[in-house]
Enzyme design. Structure first.
Site, PDB file in Angstrom:
ATOM      1  N   GLU A  18      40.104  29.341  32.555  1.00  0.00           N
ATOM      2  CA  GLU A  18      39.678  31.226  32.070  1.00  0.00           C
ATOM      3  C   GLU A  18      39.157  31.118  31.182  1.00  0.00           C
ATOM      4  O   GLU A  18      38.273  31.487  30.512  1.00  0.00           O
ATOM      5  CB  GLU A  18      40.599  31.688  32.110  1.00  0.00           C
ATOM      6  CG  GLU A  18      41.157  31.975  33.734  1.00  0.00           C
ATOM      7  CD  GLU A  18      41.866  30.651  34.896  1.00  0.00           C
ATOM      8  OE1 GLU A  18      42.381  30.065  33.865  1.00  0.00           O
ATOM      9  OE2 GLU A  18      41.950  30.983  35.696  1.00  0.00           O
ATOM     10  N   HIS A  52      50.908  38.080  41.522  1.00  0.00           N
ATOM     11  CA  HIS A  52      49.456  38.561  42.032  1.00  0.00           C
ATOM     12  C   HIS A  52      48.860  39.993  41.995  1.00  0.00           C
ATOM     13  O   HIS A  52      48.357  41.003  42.490  1.00  0.00           O
ATOM     14  CB  HIS A  52      48.800  37.965  43.441  1.00  0.00           C
ATOM     15  CG  HIS A  52      48.596  36.866  43.822  1.00  0.00           C
ATOM     16  ND1 HIS A  52      49.562  35.743  43.652  1.00  0.00           N
ATOM     17  CD2 HIS A  52      47.681  35.579  43.120  1.00  0.00           C
ATOM     18  CE1 HIS A  52      49.372  34.372  43.887  1.00  0.00           C
ATOM     19  NE2 HIS A  52      47.609  34.226  44.002  1.00  0.00           N
ATOM     20  N   GLN A  94      39.560  35.588  38.810  1.00  0.00           N
ATOM     21  CA  GLN A  94      39.704  35.612  39.579  1.00  0.00           C
ATOM     22  C   GLN A  94      41.124  36.953  39.847  1.00  0.00           C
ATOM     23  O   GLN A  94      41.120  37.503  40.685  1.00  0.00           O
ATOM     24  CB  GLN A  94      40.527  34.565  40.329  1.00  0.00           C
ATOM     25  CG  GLN A  94      39.736  33.965  42.146  1.00  0.00           C
ATOM     26  CD  GLN A  94      40.357  33.051  42.468  1.00  0.00           C
ATOM     27  OE1 GLN A  94      41.007  32.049  42.461  1.00  0.00           O
ATOM     28  NE2 GLN A  94      39.385  32.102  42.838  1.00  0.00           N
ATOM     29  N   PHE A  95      42.010  36.479  39.159  1.00  0.00           N
ATOM     30  CA  PHE A  95      43.645  37.781  39.251  1.00  0.00           C
ATOM     31  C   PHE A  95      43.327  37.823  38.003  1.00  0.00           C
ATOM     32  O   PHE A  95      43.805  36.791  36.719  1.00  0.00           O
ATOM     33  CB  PHE A  95      44.623  36.771  39.747  1.00  0.00           C
ATOM     34  CG  PHE A  95      44.456  36.827  41.155  1.00  0.00           C
ATOM     35  CD1 PHE A  95      45.006  37.296  41.972  1.00  0.00           C
ATOM     36  CD2 PHE A  95      44.051  35.598  41.931  1.00  0.00           C
ATOM     37  CE1 PHE A  95      44.464  37.287  43.665  1.00  0.00           C
ATOM     38  CE2 PHE A  95      43.806  35.153  42.815  1.00  0.00           C
ATOM     39  CZ  PHE A  95      44.232  36.231  43.885  1.00  0.00           C
ATOM     40  N   ILE A 129      44.960  36.046  33.270  1.00  0.00           N
ATOM     41  CA  ILE A 129      43.893  35.873  32.344  1.00  0.00           C
ATOM     42  C   ILE A 129      43.568  35.852  31.305  1.00  0.00           C
ATOM     43  O   ILE A 129      43.109  35.127  30.612  1.00  0.00           O
ATOM     44  CB  ILE A 129      43.156  37.545  32.027  1.00  0.00           C
ATOM     45  CG1 ILE A 129      41.880  37.516  31.588  1.00  0.00           C
ATOM     46  CG2 ILE A 129      44.444  38.065  31.722  1.00  0.00           C
ATOM     47  CD1 ILE A 129      41.570  39.102  31.913  1.00  0.00           C
ATOM     48  N   ASP A 153      46.007  38.182  36.623  1.00  0.00           N
ATOM     49  CA  ASP A 153      47.239  37.405  35.970  1.00  0.00           C
ATOM     50  C   ASP A 153      47.460  35.733  35.346  1.00  0.00           C
ATOM     51  O   ASP A 153      48.103  35.858  35.179  1.00  0.00           O
ATOM     52  CB  ASP A 153      48.224  37.516  37.589  1.00  0.00           C
ATOM     53  CG  ASP A 153      48.411  38.419  38.146  1.00  0.00           C
ATOM     54  OD1 ASP A 153      49.690  38.945  38.214  1.00  0.00           O
ATOM     55  OD2 ASP A 153      47.666  38.374  38.949  1.00  0.00           O
ATOM     56  N   PRO A 186      44.622  32.472  29.561  1.00  0.00           N
ATOM     57  CA  PRO A 186      44.209  31.454  29.013  1.00  0.00           C
ATOM     58  C   PRO A 186      42.917  31.916  28.590  1.00  0.00           C
ATOM     59  O   PRO A 186      42.768  31.217  27.548  1.00  0.00           O
ATOM     60  CB  PRO A 186      43.903  30.001  30.163  1.00  0.00           C
ATOM     61  CG  PRO A 186      44.775  31.069  31.711  1.00  0.00           C
ATOM     62  CD  PRO A 186      45.211  31.856  31.317  1.00  0.00           C
ATOM     63  N   LEU A 196      38.358  25.429  36.598  1.00  0.00           N
ATOM     64  CA  LEU A 196      39.512  26.089  36.441  1.00  0.00           C
ATOM     65  C   LEU A 196      39.807  26.478  35.211  1.00  0.00           C
ATOM     66  O   LEU A 196      41.123  25.509  35.320  1.00  0.00           O
ATOM     67  CB  LEU A 196      40.271  25.392  37.957  1.00  0.00           C
ATOM     68  CG  LEU A 196      41.602  26.957  38.652  1.00  0.00           C
ATOM     69  CD1 LEU A 196      42.516  25.995  40.005  1.00  0.00           C
ATOM     70  CD2 LEU A 196      42.966  27.278  37.757  1.00  0.00           C
TER      71      LEU A 196
END
Ligand SMILES: Cc1ncc(C[n+]2csc(CCOP(=O)(O)OP(=O)(O)O)c2C)c(N)n1
Ligand SMILES: [Mg+2]
Length: 741
Positions: free
Chosen positions: A471, A541, A493-494, A498, A496, A500, A469
């Site tokens: 990014e 999200h 995944q989202f 991105i 929101d 990192p 987990l």
């Protein structure tokens, strides 16, 4: 590495050399020790030359490798150029010299020459890139190279397990991506002590350990990060102690000013990696005899006493003393060698100062692939709908597919076609604990939105797997993999989450080609679930923010609004030779709007070609993503109620975007609205509106309007969400007002 007694005696060798010929020092022959001295001395004197040139304003920046030279030589002797892979940092001048880069090549970068093999005058000196030696282009952000090195190490292993994948393919990026690998290759990555504070360092250690990668981490600890001492960076002051818990590592802590001891540490570490036992970590204690760079004055934060203490460990004088003591060279021999080096450097400086600079007309070269143009007709194919689907024998037409279905089908088709594709990200695997799948205990997940469902089961766990987990880990590794010819299609995944990965996305992935002057490239695909209208998605999200990425040269940005475009554009993204950010609107994944039959395994839509969703004469609406169905509804209502015919342009691709289609439409309608889901101010529409105002002023009968989200965040409560995001009613109102203007 073995010594041979028949090798010629080095110039100036001591007579005692004859007596002790054949003696080795941790495996280093006496000839190699002389060579080590030559490299170390060359490295230092080259720094000195550059410092002088900088003071004379003949070069524009300088950062030295002084004090770190013994580590570079040791690594260079223990590893193989053009066979192993290298992600060095700016202090690794001696490493690059040991691998085979020349002082002249380095000086070409210092003067910013067109012929600079590292960057063609685009990067500062000491930003190494030598394709022939497998030294991969380096940048300035501290630590970004580490996760890329992880991806590089993974790639060697992948091709060893999939040798067929390394072959050249046709009809896509593979034509231009020769793959070389060796099953026992090792990747080298280095960094300073301060850089161990970066999160990406820890992410890299974690993955290297977890996957037992053949990767040698080298921390060159000079106890300072510019002016910040090591005890401030590192809890307890010693990085070796902190990393000791990672499994499968071979650890070394060594005096990095001693080339012989450091070489021995490298030999043991490289053996561990080559044997496939896991990664290695070398913590080399070095010195920094000069200030951080020519822009720094270390006397402001380091007392003389400390600097003098360091000077006692200077690798140059240490090796010199060693050579004299061991009788490898006499003073005369050392003087002769040094004179040779000075003469060579003088000649290299004289030549480099004559080297022509690049011309300004070349600046946009290699922002994108010069070989494969994703806007070209080569990427334009027609959908091929299978007969069974178009006219089934039972008379019932197959249900059209959703965007989610067709993205999944495209990934499957492309994985089938191209064994270089690997997919990873958070939750993208069906099930990491494979035995559950084998024993049919579970069905598998395949993504939080199920877009990668079934792919691990079909293509195996080394082609579709879960990432940690993290990014930056996902994008950094993908960048390293793509640099070596793999085609990672990774998932964030989202949208929101991105951020990192932002350093990798802003400063690495899209820059690899330009900054290395086409020496390297990284055409990876990053798929991202984006957007709101979710009823309860709330702040974290529902975010958009595409203009942050369209603002990055080198990155293609795609944003489809329907199933067919998603399939065609994703295939283009995968087959093209540029990095692509592929934005998938979550709300559109399973929407009734824009469903389509499966268009076959070769359907492609070229980048930068808009879709005129509805022709019209009265005004132009330029939009994309989830605003498309809303704008369509508004336009239809406006026509029904007021007979106004709006022309609706779905951009589909945001960088490049279809200016021709916009211009042609505005010339016809003389009125334009740019509609987008992101917050109004500074958004994607600002650029389009500015261009229309700038280039189509004479054709406008009304001001250019924008319809977008309010300048706030997307709230959880649906009443608020509806008020914040642009709705059909907002679009209708704006279109009506503009038509009446
Ligand atoms: C992400 C990032 N932050 C800050 C900087 C500015 N900077 C350049 S080098 C450096 C210190 C690096 O120290 P260390 O890792 O110990 O390497 P050293 O220079 O000592 O060899 C800093 C802060 C940068 N280049 N990148
Ligand atoms: Mg340091």
């Amino acid at each position: 590495m073995a010594t041979t007694k028949t090798e010629p005696k080095p110039a100036g060798a001591a007579d005692s050399e004859i007596k002790s010929a054949g003696k080795t020092y941790e495996g280093l022959s006496r000839e190699q020790l002389v060579e080590a001295y030559r490299i170390i001395y060359t490295s230092r004197r080259l720094d000195d030359r550059e410092i002088m040139l900088k003071r004379q304003q003949k070069i524009f920046f300088q950062i030295s490798g002084a004090g770190h030279e013994a580590v570079g030589v040791a690594a260079g002797f223990a590893l193989k150029p053009g066979y192993d892979w290298f992600y060095p940092y700016y202090r690794d001048r001696a490493l690059c010299l040991a691998l085979g880069a020349t002082p002249y090549e380095m000086l070409l970068q210092a003067v910013g020459a067109a012929e600079d093999p590292s960057s063609g005058g685009r990067q500062m000196p000491s930003h190494w890139s030598y394709p022939r030696l497998n030294v991969v282009t380096q940048s300035s952000p501290t630590g970004t190279q580490i996760l890329q090195a992880v991806g590089c190490a993974e790639t060697g292993r992948y091709f060893a397990a999939h040798p067929e994948a390394a072959k050249k393919g046709t009809g896509d990026y593979r034509q231009f991506r020769d793959v070389v690998f060796h099953s026992d290759e090792v990747t080298y990555v280095s960094l300073g002590d301060g850089t161990t504070s970066e999160g990406e360092f820890w992410e890299a250690l974690n993955t290297a350990s977890n996957r037992r990668l053949p990767l040698v981490f080298v921390v060159e600890d000079n106890e300072y990060a510019i002016s910040v001492p090591v005890e401030v960076q590192t809890a307890g002051g010693n990085i070796s102690r902190l990393v000791a818990g990672f499994p499968y590592f071979h650890f070394e802590e060594v005096d990095g000013t001693d080339p012989v001891a450091t070489y021995a540490a490298f030999v043991r570490s490289v053996a561990h990696c080559r044997a496939g036992d896991g990664p290695a970590f070398i913590h080399a204690h070095v010195i920094r005899p000069y200030s951080h760079s020519l822009s720094d004055d270390e006397r402001l934060y380091r007392p003389d006493a400390e600097r003098q203490r360091d000077a006692q460990r200077d690798p140059i004088s240490r090796l010199q003393m060693f050579l004299l003591r061991e009788g490898v060279l006499e003073e005369k021999g050392i003087n002769l060698l040094e004179k040779q080096v000075e003469d060579e450097l003088q000649a290299a400086v004289d030549r480099a100062l004559e080297a022509p600079p690049p011309t300004p007309d070349t600046v946009t070269r290699y922002v994108y692939s010069p070989d494969l143009d994703p806007t070209s007709s080569a990427f334009e194919t027609q959908p091929v709908v299978a007969k069974a689907e178009a006219a089934p024998t039972d008379g019932k037409k197959a249900a059209p597919k959703t965007m989610a279905d067709l993205i999944n089908a495209t990934l499957r088709d492309e994985m089938q076609r191209d064994e270089r594709i690997v997919i990873f990200g958070e939750d993208v695997a069906d099930c990491s604990r494979e035995q559950y799948l084998r024993q049919k205990m579970v069905k598998g997940k395949g993504g939080v939105f199920k877009l990668t469902s079934g792919l691990q089961c079909e293509f195996g766990s080394d082609r579709v797997f879960n990432s940690p987990l993290a990014e930056a880990n996902i994008v950094g590794r993908a960048t390293g993999m793509a640099t070596r010819g793999l085609k990672p299609v990774v998932e964030i995944q989202f949208f929101d989450y991105i951020w990192p990965a932002m350093m990798q996305l802003r400063s690495e992935l899209p820059l690899i080609r330009w900054r290395s002057n086409n020496g390297f490239s990284a055409p990876a695909v990053v798929r991202v679930a984006i957007g709101g209208y979710l009823t309860g998605g709330a702040i974290y999200h529902s975010q958009c923010g595409e203009s942050v990425f369209t603002h990055i040269p080198g990155l293609r940005v795609v944003f489809p609004s329907n199933a067919l475009d998603a399939a065609g554009l994703l295939r283009t993204a995968i087959r093209c030779d540029d990095p692509v950010l592929f934005l998938e609107h979550k709300r559109l994944y399973r929407e009734t709007f824009g469903r389509a039959p499966y268009p076959g395994p070769d359907y492609m839509v070229p980048f930068g070609k808009a879709n005129i969703l509805q022709p019209g004469t009265d005004l132009t609406v330029i939009t994309y993503g989830a605003v498309v169905p809303r704008a369509l509804q508004a336009a239809q209502k406006l026509e029904r109620e007021h007979g106004v015919k709006a022309e609706l342009i779905d951009l589909r691709c945001l960088n490049p975007f279809d200016w021709e289609a916009i211009a042609a439409s505005v010339r016809k309608t003389n009125r334009a609205i740019v509609a987008y889901e992101d917050t109004l101010s500074w958004g994607y529409g600002a650029e389009i509106a500015a261009r229309i105002a700038d280039q189509l002023f004479d054709h406008l009968d009304a001001p250019v309007r924008r319809v977008a989200a309010m300048d706030t965040f997307v709230a959880y409560q649906p009443i608020l969400e509806n008020a914040i995001l642009p709705q059909t009613a907002d679009l209708y109102r704006a279109m009506k007002e503009l038509a009446e203007f």
